[in-house]
Design a protein around this motif. Structure first.
Motif, PDB file in Angstrom:
ATOM      1  N   TRP A  17       0.823  -1.211   0.000  1.00 52.49           N
ATOM      2  CA  TRP A  17       0.000   0.000   0.000  1.00 52.49           C
ATOM      3  C   TRP A  17       0.856   1.259   0.000  1.00 52.49           C
ATOM      4  N   PHE A  18       1.741   1.380   0.980  1.00 51.51           N
ATOM      5  CA  PHE A  18       2.549   2.593   1.071  1.00 51.51           C
ATOM      6  C   PHE A  18       3.569   2.677  -0.057  1.00 51.51           C
ATOM      7  N   ASN A  19       4.048   1.557  -0.549  1.00 55.19           N
ATOM      8  CA  ASN A  19       5.030   1.577  -1.631  1.00 55.19           C
ATOM      9  C   ASN A  19       4.410   2.035  -2.945  1.00 55.19           C
ATOM     10  N   SER A  20       3.078   2.090  -3.009  1.00 54.59           N
ATOM     11  CA  SER A  20       2.402   2.586  -4.206  1.00 54.59           C
ATOM     12  C   SER A  20       2.332   4.114  -4.222  1.00 54.59           C
ATOM     13  N   PHE A  21       2.669   4.758  -3.088  1.00 50.25           N
ATOM     14  CA  PHE A  21       2.643   6.221  -3.014  1.00 50.25           C
ATOM     15  C   PHE A  21       3.823   6.791  -3.800  1.00 50.25           C
ATOM     16  N   SER A  22       3.643   7.997  -4.338  1.00 48.13           N
ATOM     17  CA  SER A  22       4.767   8.660  -5.002  1.00 48.13           C
ATOM     18  C   SER A  22       5.845   9.039  -3.991  1.00 48.13           C
ATOM     19  N   ASN A  23       5.417   9.320  -2.750  1.00 47.08           N
ATOM     20  CA  ASN A  23       6.351   9.592  -1.656  1.00 47.08           C
ATOM     21  C   ASN A  23       5.768   8.989  -0.374  1.00 47.08           C
ATOM     22  N   PRO A  24       6.254   7.817   0.048  1.00 42.07           N
ATOM     23  CA  PRO A  24       5.690   7.134   1.215  1.00 42.07           C
ATOM     24  C   PRO A  24       6.344   7.522   2.537  1.00 42.07           C
ATOM     25  N   CYS A  25       7.187   8.548   2.542  1.00 41.16           N
ATOM     26  CA  CYS A  25       7.998   8.845   3.722  1.00 41.16           C
ATOM     27  C   CYS A  25       7.278   9.729   4.739  1.00 41.16           C
ATOM     28  N   TYR A  26       7.669   9.553   5.994  1.00 44.91           N
ATOM     29  CA  TYR A  26       7.215  10.425   7.072  1.00 44.91           C
ATOM     30  C   TYR A  26       8.412  10.684   7.986  1.00 44.91           C
ATOM     31  N   GLY A  27       8.365  11.792   8.709  1.00 46.78           N
ATOM     32  CA  GLY A  27       9.478  12.146   9.581  1.00 46.78           C
ATOM     33  C   GLY A  27       9.016  12.431  10.994  1.00 46.78           C
ATOM     34  N   ASP A 138      22.888   2.570   2.448  1.00 45.71           N
ATOM     35  CA  ASP A 138      23.310   3.799   3.114  1.00 45.71           C
ATOM     36  C   ASP A 138      22.262   4.255   4.111  1.00 45.71           C
ATOM     37  N   PHE A 139      22.700   5.109   5.028  1.00 44.51           N
ATOM     38  CA  PHE A 139      21.835   6.001   5.783  1.00 44.51           C
ATOM     39  C   PHE A 139      22.272   7.404   5.403  1.00 44.51           C
ATOM     40  N   TYR A 140      21.344   8.267   4.987  1.00 44.30           N
ATOM     41  CA  TYR A 140      21.695   9.642   4.645  1.00 44.30           C
ATOM     42  C   TYR A 140      21.708  10.483   5.923  1.00 44.30           C
ATOM     43  N   PRO A 167      16.615   5.565   4.830  1.00 44.19           N
ATOM     44  CA  PRO A 167      16.310   6.483   5.929  1.00 44.19           C
ATOM     45  C   PRO A 167      17.226   7.716   5.917  1.00 44.19           C
ATOM     46  N   ARG A 168      16.657   8.846   6.282  1.00 47.74           N
ATOM     47  CA  ARG A 168      17.401  10.093   6.413  1.00 47.74           C
ATOM     48  C   ARG A 168      17.421  10.502   7.886  1.00 47.74           C
ATOM     49  N   VAL A 169      18.552  10.992   8.348  1.00 46.56           N
ATOM     50  CA  VAL A 169      18.690  11.445   9.729  1.00 46.56           C
ATOM     51  C   VAL A 169      19.349  12.824   9.715  1.00 46.56           C
ATOM     52  N   MET A 185      16.717  15.823  16.762  1.00 41.06           N
ATOM     53  CA  MET A 185      17.061  14.894  15.694  1.00 41.06           C
ATOM     54  C   MET A 185      15.794  14.528  14.934  1.00 41.06           C
ATOM     55  N   ASN A 186      15.915  14.559  13.626  1.00 42.08           N
ATOM     56  CA  ASN A 186      14.823  14.130  12.756  1.00 42.08           C
ATOM     57  C   ASN A 186      15.225  12.818  12.081  1.00 42.08           C
ATOM     58  N   ILE A 187      14.333  11.847  12.112  1.00 38.78           N
ATOM     59  CA  ILE A 187      14.500  10.629  11.328  1.00 38.78           C
ATOM     60  C   ILE A 187      13.328  10.546  10.369  1.00 38.78           C
ATOM     61  N   THR A 188      13.638  10.437   9.100  1.00 44.01           N
ATOM     62  CA  THR A 188      12.628  10.303   8.056  1.00 44.01           C
ATOM     63  C   THR A 188      12.818   8.956   7.373  1.00 44.01           C
ATOM     64  N   ALA A 189      11.733   8.198   7.267  1.00 48.75           N
ATOM     65  CA  ALA A 189      11.819   6.854   6.699  1.00 48.75           C
ATOM     66  C   ALA A 189      10.547   6.531   5.932  1.00 48.75           C
ATOM     67  N   SER A 190      10.612   5.519   5.112  1.00 48.71           N
ATOM     68  CA  SER A 190       9.448   5.093   4.338  1.00 48.71           C
ATOM     69  C   SER A 190       8.473   4.334   5.234  1.00 48.71           C
ATOM     70  N   HIS A 191       7.216   4.746   5.186  1.00 51.54           N
ATOM     71  CA  HIS A 191       6.191   4.063   5.970  1.00 51.54           C
ATOM     72  C   HIS A 191       5.926   2.661   5.404  1.00 51.54           C
TER      73      HIS A 191
END
Length: 215
Positions: A17-27, A138-140, A167-169, A185-191
């Protein structure tokens, strides 16, 4: 990397479901107490950026969901992802840099120092583009040491599941609050890969590692 068994995964419907989104990420933005880590780095003359990078990557590598990556429509476990970060140059620009996660902290720090020095010396030969989806283990990581912010958002390219699965940190400048040193600290990852439970675990473990930091 090893191929991940999506068919027998209890999150396969959520992933699809979430992988079908154009942007599935949340932070998520969390305030961390980094007093112990800062004091240890000051006492030993070590890099706070290197120490926190090591803590973050070691923690995230310990959570399976943060190691998962999408490649060509399939899901893979990186088994061990590495920090990818930017290095400031004298002219005000930045260059991408990547350091291998090594088992021991001292070896990791030595490797990061060498990688940063090499990136500065060879800045004109370094890959200039971001989100190179040929490399996903990687982790960005990003650090904004000039300001103490309370929240941030991260740029995520649309319709690039390979990139959005990384994931972005990001963290900012630490400041004193009631006698303690704290930073956001912000962590952003794909839901599609990381739910709120594992996000919470990540922050809890990062804080615990900082509190117990002895190398």
């Amino acid at each position: 990397m090893k191929k991940f068994d999506v068919a027998n995964w209890n999150r396969k419907e959520t992933f699809a479901w979430f992988n079908s989104f154009s942007n599935p990420c949340y932070g998520v933005n969390v305030r961390l107490d980094v007093t112990n880590l800062v004091q240890a780095c000051r006492t030993r003359g070590e890099s706070f950026f290197a120490a926190l990078s090591y803590v973050v990557c070691r923690t995230l590598n310990g959570l399976e969901s943060f190691r998962l990556r999408v490649m060509d429509g399939e899901l893979w476990d990186t088994e061990c992802a590495n920090p990818c970060y930017t290095v400031a140059l004298d002219d005000g620009n930045f260059v991408n840099c990547r350091t291998k996660m090594r088992g021991e902290y001292a070896a990791f720090c030595a490797g990061m120092r060498a990688d940063i020095d090499a990136a500065k010396k060879n800045a004109h030969n370094v890959e200039g583009s971001y989100n190179n989806v040929k490399v996903v283990d990687d982790f960005y990581l990003s650090c904004v040491p000039w300001m103490d912010f309370t929240a941030c958002t991260q740029p995520i390219p649309d319709n690039m599941p390979e990139s959005s699965s990384i994931p972005r940190v990001c963290w900012g400048k630490y400041s004193e609050e009631n006698g303690r040193l704290q930073l956001t600290m912000n962590i952003t990852a794909s839901h599609a890969l990381v739910d709120g439970r594992d996000m919470s675990r990540a922050f809890e473990r990062i804080q615990k590692d900082i509190d117990e930091w002895e190398k």
